[in-house]
Design a protein around this motif. Structure first.
Motif, PDB file in Angstrom:
ATOM      1  N   ARG A 120       0.863  -1.090  -0.065  1.00 11.60           N
ATOM      2  CA  ARG A 120      -0.051  -0.119   0.011  1.00 11.60           C
ATOM      3  C   ARG A 120       1.040   1.284  -0.050  1.00 11.60           C
ATOM      4  O   ARG A 120       0.499   2.044  -0.698  1.00 11.60           O
ATOM      5  CB  ARG A 120      -1.159  -0.281   1.172  1.00 11.60           C
ATOM      6  N   ALA A 121       1.797   1.280   0.945  1.00 12.55           N
ATOM      7  CA  ALA A 121       2.769   2.517   0.906  1.00 12.55           C
ATOM      8  C   ALA A 121       3.457   2.505  -0.505  1.00 12.55           C
ATOM      9  O   ALA A 121       3.808   3.746  -1.125  1.00 12.55           O
ATOM     10  CB  ALA A 121       3.721   2.330   2.025  1.00 12.55           C
ATOM     11  N   THR A 124       1.209   3.343  -3.477  1.00 12.64           N
ATOM     12  CA  THR A 124       0.669   4.655  -3.380  1.00 12.64           C
ATOM     13  C   THR A 124       1.667   5.692  -3.693  1.00 12.64           C
ATOM     14  O   THR A 124       1.487   6.682  -4.488  1.00 12.64           O
ATOM     15  CB  THR A 124       0.032   4.964  -2.246  1.00 12.64           C
ATOM     16  N   GLU A 125       2.901   5.519  -3.311  1.00  6.33           N
ATOM     17  CA  GLU A 125       3.958   6.461  -3.494  1.00  6.33           C
ATOM     18  C   GLU A 125       4.464   6.588  -4.955  1.00  6.33           C
ATOM     19  O   GLU A 125       4.309   7.411  -5.718  1.00  6.33           O
ATOM     20  CB  GLU A 125       5.063   6.284  -2.625  1.00  6.33           C
ATOM     21  N   ALA A 127       2.555   5.457  -7.571  1.00  5.37           N
ATOM     22  CA  ALA A 127       1.460   5.827  -8.365  1.00  5.37           C
ATOM     23  C   ALA A 127       1.338   7.466  -8.508  1.00  5.37           C
ATOM     24  O   ALA A 127       0.898   8.098  -9.469  1.00  5.37           O
ATOM     25  CB  ALA A 127       0.098   5.102  -8.323  1.00  5.37           C
ATOM     26  N   GLY A 128       1.509   7.866  -7.232  1.00  6.89           N
ATOM     27  CA  GLY A 128       1.294   9.396  -6.977  1.00  6.89           C
ATOM     28  C   GLY A 128       2.455   9.832  -7.923  1.00  6.89           C
ATOM     29  O   GLY A 128       2.210  11.138  -8.316  1.00  6.89           O
ATOM     30  N   LYS A 140      -8.527   6.010  -6.576  1.00  6.13           N
ATOM     31  CA  LYS A 140      -8.290   5.272  -5.432  1.00  6.13           C
ATOM     32  C   LYS A 140      -7.091   4.103  -5.712  1.00  6.13           C
ATOM     33  O   LYS A 140      -7.111   3.632  -6.802  1.00  6.13           O
ATOM     34  CB  LYS A 140      -9.694   4.434  -4.968  1.00  6.13           C
ATOM     35  N   ILE A 141      -6.411   3.498  -4.858  1.00 11.51           N
ATOM     36  CA  ILE A 141      -5.444   2.366  -4.847  1.00 11.51           C
ATOM     37  C   ILE A 141      -5.934   1.004  -4.044  1.00 11.51           C
ATOM     38  O   ILE A 141      -6.339   1.674  -3.110  1.00 11.51           O
ATOM     39  CB  ILE A 141      -4.097   2.771  -4.676  1.00 11.51           C
ATOM     40  N   ARG A 142      -6.108   0.079  -4.667  1.00 15.50           N
ATOM     41  CA  ARG A 142      -6.638  -1.130  -4.086  1.00 15.50           C
ATOM     42  C   ARG A 142      -5.354  -2.134  -4.129  1.00 15.50           C
ATOM     43  O   ARG A 142      -4.820  -2.015  -4.745  1.00 15.50           O
ATOM     44  CB  ARG A 142      -7.885  -1.777  -4.669  1.00 15.50           C
ATOM     45  N   THR A 158      -9.808   3.567 -10.317  1.00 12.08           N
ATOM     46  CA  THR A 158      -9.324   2.949  -9.352  1.00 12.08           C
ATOM     47  C   THR A 158      -8.220   2.106  -9.920  1.00 12.08           C
ATOM     48  O   THR A 158      -8.304   1.165 -10.627  1.00 12.08           O
ATOM     49  CB  THR A 158     -10.266   1.954  -8.588  1.00 12.08           C
ATOM     50  N   SER A 160      -5.591  -1.142  -9.200  1.00  8.01           N
ATOM     51  CA  SER A 160      -5.475  -2.061  -8.047  1.00  8.01           C
ATOM     52  C   SER A 160      -4.217  -2.899  -8.407  1.00  8.01           C
ATOM     53  O   SER A 160      -3.789  -3.221  -9.729  1.00  8.01           O
ATOM     54  CB  SER A 160      -6.523  -3.268  -8.400  1.00  8.01           C
ATOM     55  N   VAL A 177       3.148   0.047 -12.334  1.00  4.90           N
ATOM     56  CA  VAL A 177       2.371   1.155 -12.089  1.00  4.90           C
ATOM     57  C   VAL A 177       2.002   1.797 -13.349  1.00  4.90           C
ATOM     58  O   VAL A 177       0.958   2.496 -13.481  1.00  4.90           O
ATOM     59  CB  VAL A 177       3.261   1.994 -10.993  1.00  4.90           C
TER      60      VAL A 177
END
Ligand SMILES: [Zn+2]
Length: 220
Positions: A120-121, A124-125, A127-128, A140-142, A158, A160, A177
Protein backbone atom coordinates in the motif's frame (compact mmCIF):
# COMPACT_ATOMS: atom_id res chain seq x y z
CA UNK A 1 25.67 -7.90 -8.83
CA UNK A 2 25.50 -11.61 -8.05
CA UNK A 3 24.50 -12.57 -4.53
CA UNK A 4 26.30 -15.43 -2.78
CA UNK A 5 23.79 -17.33 -0.67
CA UNK A 6 26.32 -19.71 0.82
CA UNK A 7 30.11 -19.52 0.84
CA UNK A 8 32.01 -22.64 1.87
CA UNK A 9 35.76 -22.44 2.29
CA UNK A 10 37.84 -25.59 2.32
CA UNK A 11 41.24 -26.95 1.39
CA UNK A 12 40.29 -27.15 -2.25
CA UNK A 13 42.41 -25.57 -4.98
CA UNK A 14 39.78 -24.19 -7.29
CA UNK A 15 36.58 -22.23 -7.06
CA UNK A 16 33.30 -23.89 -7.85
CA UNK A 17 29.85 -22.43 -8.31
CA UNK A 18 26.71 -24.42 -7.65
CA UNK A 19 23.28 -23.15 -8.54
CA UNK A 20 21.00 -25.11 -6.20
CA UNK A 21 17.62 -26.46 -7.27
CA UNK A 22 15.90 -23.49 -5.58
CA UNK A 23 18.09 -21.04 -7.51
CA UNK A 24 20.35 -20.06 -4.61
CA UNK A 25 24.07 -19.85 -5.25
CA UNK A 26 26.63 -21.84 -3.30
CA UNK A 27 30.28 -20.94 -3.81
CA UNK A 28 33.03 -23.34 -2.76
CA UNK A 29 36.33 -21.56 -2.45
CA UNK A 30 39.92 -22.30 -1.39
CA UNK A 31 40.70 -21.25 2.20
CA UNK A 32 42.81 -18.21 1.39
CA UNK A 33 41.26 -16.97 -1.81
CA UNK A 34 40.64 -13.22 -1.61
CA UNK A 35 37.05 -11.99 -1.57
CA UNK A 36 37.87 -9.65 -4.47
CA UNK A 37 39.07 -12.59 -6.58
CA UNK A 38 35.90 -14.53 -5.81
CA UNK A 39 33.86 -11.46 -6.76
CA UNK A 40 35.72 -11.01 -10.05
CA UNK A 41 35.16 -14.66 -10.93
CA UNK A 42 31.45 -14.34 -10.14
CA UNK A 43 31.12 -11.25 -12.30
CA UNK A 44 32.82 -13.01 -15.19
CA UNK A 45 30.46 -15.95 -14.79
CA UNK A 46 27.36 -13.87 -14.14
CA UNK A 47 25.56 -14.59 -17.45
CA UNK A 48 25.87 -18.32 -16.76
CA UNK A 49 24.79 -17.94 -13.11
CA UNK A 50 21.77 -15.81 -13.97
CA UNK A 51 20.69 -18.22 -16.68
CA UNK A 52 20.97 -21.22 -14.35
CA UNK A 53 19.11 -19.37 -11.58
CA UNK A 54 16.30 -18.44 -13.93
CA UNK A 55 16.01 -22.07 -15.06
CA UNK A 56 16.07 -23.41 -11.50
CA UNK A 57 13.49 -20.95 -10.25
CA UNK A 58 11.19 -21.60 -13.14
CA UNK A 59 11.33 -25.30 -12.41
CA UNK A 60 10.77 -24.90 -8.67
CA UNK A 61 8.97 -21.81 -7.43
CA UNK A 62 9.83 -20.95 -3.84
CA UNK A 63 7.79 -22.60 -1.13
CA UNK A 64 8.60 -21.01 2.14
CA UNK A 65 9.01 -23.09 5.25
CA UNK A 66 9.58 -20.16 7.61
CA UNK A 67 12.85 -21.34 9.05
CA UNK A 68 15.80 -19.28 10.22
CA UNK A 69 18.01 -18.09 7.37
CA UNK A 70 15.45 -18.72 4.63
CA UNK A 71 15.19 -15.74 2.31
CA UNK A 72 12.21 -13.66 1.22
CA UNK A 73 12.03 -11.27 -1.69
CA UNK A 74 11.42 -7.62 -1.03
CA UNK A 75 11.85 -5.07 -3.83
CA UNK A 76 14.01 -7.53 -5.73
CA UNK A 77 16.35 -8.40 -2.88
CA UNK A 78 16.56 -11.69 -1.03
CA UNK A 79 16.22 -10.84 2.65
CA UNK A 80 16.96 -13.52 5.27
CA UNK A 81 14.53 -14.44 8.03
CA UNK A 82 15.79 -14.37 11.62
CA UNK A 83 13.84 -15.44 14.65
CA UNK A 84 13.99 -13.09 17.60
CA UNK A 85 12.59 -12.94 21.13
CA UNK A 86 8.94 -12.03 21.35
CA UNK A 87 8.25 -8.53 20.23
CA UNK A 88 5.53 -6.30 18.83
CA UNK A 89 4.90 -6.01 15.98
CA UNK A 90 5.74 -9.67 15.42
CA UNK A 91 7.50 -9.01 12.11
CA UNK A 92 9.80 -6.15 11.16
CA UNK A 93 12.35 -5.57 8.44
CA UNK A 94 15.60 -4.43 9.98
CA UNK A 95 18.32 -5.58 7.56
CA UNK A 96 16.78 -9.05 8.03
CA UNK A 97 13.15 -10.02 8.51
CA UNK A 98 12.89 -10.34 12.27
CA UNK A 99 10.02 -12.52 13.35
CA UNK A 100 9.03 -13.15 16.96
CA UNK A 101 9.65 -16.77 17.94
CA UNK A 102 6.07 -17.16 19.22
CA UNK A 103 4.65 -15.98 15.89
CA UNK A 104 6.18 -18.83 13.92
CA UNK A 105 2.93 -20.82 13.62
CA UNK A 106 1.32 -17.76 12.00
CA UNK A 107 4.41 -16.79 10.01
CA UNK A 108 2.69 -16.88 6.66
CA UNK A 109 -0.10 -14.54 7.70
CA UNK A 110 2.41 -12.24 9.44
CA UNK A 111 4.38 -12.00 6.19
CA UNK A 112 1.28 -11.49 4.15
CA UNK A 113 0.11 -8.66 6.40
CA UNK A 114 3.57 -7.11 6.23
CA UNK A 115 3.71 -7.28 2.43
CA UNK A 116 0.21 -5.82 2.12
CA UNK A 117 1.15 -2.88 4.28
CA UNK A 118 4.34 -2.23 2.32
CA UNK A 119 2.49 -2.68 -0.96
CA UNK A 120 0.00 0.00 0.00
CA UNK A 121 2.77 2.44 0.93
CA UNK A 122 5.08 1.69 -2.01
CA UNK A 123 2.39 1.57 -4.68
CA UNK A 124 0.61 4.68 -3.42
CA UNK A 125 3.91 6.54 -3.49
CA UNK A 126 4.94 5.32 -6.96
CA UNK A 127 1.50 5.84 -8.51
CA UNK A 128 1.38 9.33 -6.98
CA UNK A 129 4.83 10.11 -8.33
CA UNK A 130 4.04 9.11 -11.92
CA UNK A 131 0.55 10.63 -11.78
CA UNK A 132 1.94 14.02 -10.77
CA UNK A 133 4.77 13.86 -13.26
CA UNK A 134 2.60 12.86 -16.22
CA UNK A 135 -0.75 14.37 -15.34
CA UNK A 136 -2.83 11.29 -14.48
CA UNK A 137 -5.76 11.39 -12.08
CA UNK A 138 -6.24 8.51 -9.67
CA UNK A 139 -9.31 8.06 -7.53
CA UNK A 140 -8.23 5.15 -5.36
CA UNK A 141 -5.60 2.44 -4.95
CA UNK A 142 -6.63 -1.07 -3.98
CA UNK A 143 -4.34 -3.86 -2.85
CA UNK A 144 -5.35 -7.38 -3.90
CA UNK A 145 -3.95 -10.88 -3.37
CA UNK A 146 -4.04 -11.85 -7.06
CA UNK A 147 -1.40 -14.36 -8.07
CA UNK A 148 -0.71 -13.48 -11.67
CA UNK A 149 -2.73 -10.36 -12.28
CA UNK A 150 -0.19 -7.77 -11.18
CA UNK A 151 -2.42 -4.81 -11.64
CA UNK A 152 -5.67 -3.59 -13.13
CA UNK A 153 -7.44 -0.36 -13.78
CA UNK A 154 -11.15 0.42 -13.58
CA UNK A 155 -13.21 3.00 -15.41
CA UNK A 156 -13.72 4.68 -12.02
CA UNK A 157 -10.00 5.47 -11.91
CA UNK A 158 -9.29 2.87 -9.28
CA UNK A 159 -5.94 1.18 -9.71
CA UNK A 160 -5.55 -2.29 -8.19
CA UNK A 161 -2.25 -4.00 -7.53
CA UNK A 162 -1.43 -7.31 -5.91
CA UNK A 163 0.71 -7.11 -2.78
CA UNK A 164 3.03 -9.70 -4.36
CA UNK A 165 4.33 -6.98 -6.62
CA UNK A 166 6.53 -5.47 -3.89
CA UNK A 167 8.63 -8.63 -4.03
CA UNK A 168 9.76 -7.55 -7.50
CA UNK A 169 12.61 -5.09 -8.18
CA UNK A 170 11.61 -1.39 -7.93
CA UNK A 171 11.89 -0.82 -11.69
CA UNK A 172 9.47 -3.70 -12.29
CA UNK A 173 7.06 -2.20 -9.75
CA UNK A 174 7.30 1.07 -11.66
CA UNK A 175 6.56 -0.66 -14.93
CA UNK A 176 3.32 -2.17 -13.58
CA UNK A 177 2.32 1.18 -12.07
CA UNK A 178 2.92 3.01 -15.34
CA UNK A 179 1.14 0.26 -17.28
CA UNK A 180 -2.00 0.68 -15.17
CA UNK A 181 -1.80 4.47 -15.25
CA UNK A 182 -1.66 4.40 -19.04
CA UNK A 183 -4.87 2.35 -19.03
CA UNK A 184 -6.57 5.46 -17.63
CA UNK A 185 -6.08 6.88 -21.14
CA UNK A 186 -6.10 3.74 -23.25
CA UNK A 187 -8.29 0.91 -21.97
CA UNK A 188 -6.67 -1.67 -24.21
CA UNK A 189 -3.28 -2.94 -25.32
CA UNK A 190 -3.22 -1.09 -28.62
CA UNK A 191 -0.15 0.45 -30.22
CA UNK A 192 -1.25 3.78 -28.82
CA UNK A 193 -1.25 2.25 -25.33
CA UNK A 194 2.28 0.83 -25.62
CA UNK A 195 3.49 4.11 -27.09
CA UNK A 196 2.28 5.86 -23.92
CA UNK A 197 4.04 3.34 -21.70
CA UNK A 198 7.22 3.69 -23.74
CA UNK A 199 7.12 7.47 -23.59
CA UNK A 200 7.28 7.25 -19.79
CA UNK A 201 9.49 4.18 -19.46
CA UNK A 202 11.59 3.73 -22.62
CA UNK A 203 13.03 0.43 -21.37
CA UNK A 204 9.73 -1.09 -20.23
CA UNK A 205 10.15 -4.22 -22.39
CA UNK A 206 12.88 -5.65 -20.17
CA UNK A 207 10.68 -5.20 -17.09
CA UNK A 208 7.73 -6.87 -18.78
CA UNK A 209 10.00 -9.75 -19.72
CA UNK A 210 11.29 -9.97 -16.14
CA UNK A 211 7.72 -10.38 -14.88
CA UNK A 212 6.96 -13.07 -17.44
CA UNK A 213 10.05 -15.01 -16.51
CA UNK A 214 10.09 -14.45 -12.76
CA UNK A 215 6.49 -13.78 -11.82
CA UNK A 216 6.19 -17.28 -10.37
CA UNK A 217 8.81 -16.35 -7.75
CA UNK A 218 6.61 -13.66 -6.24
CA UNK A 219 4.91 -16.01 -3.80
CA UNK A 220 5.12 -16.87 -0.13
ZN1 LIG B 1 -2.81 -3.90 -19.37
Amino acid sequence: MIQIDKLVRSKRKTLSLIVETDGTLTVRAPLRMKAADIRAFLEAKSPWILRKQAEARKAAPAQHRYVDGETFLYLGKQVPLRFVRDRKPALVLDRAFKLAQSAQPQAESAFQAWYKKQARAVLTERAGYFARKHGFEIEKIRITSARTRWGSCSAKKTLSFTWRLVMAPPEVVDYVVVHELCHLRELNHSRAFWAQVEAILPDYKGKRKWLKENGNLLVL
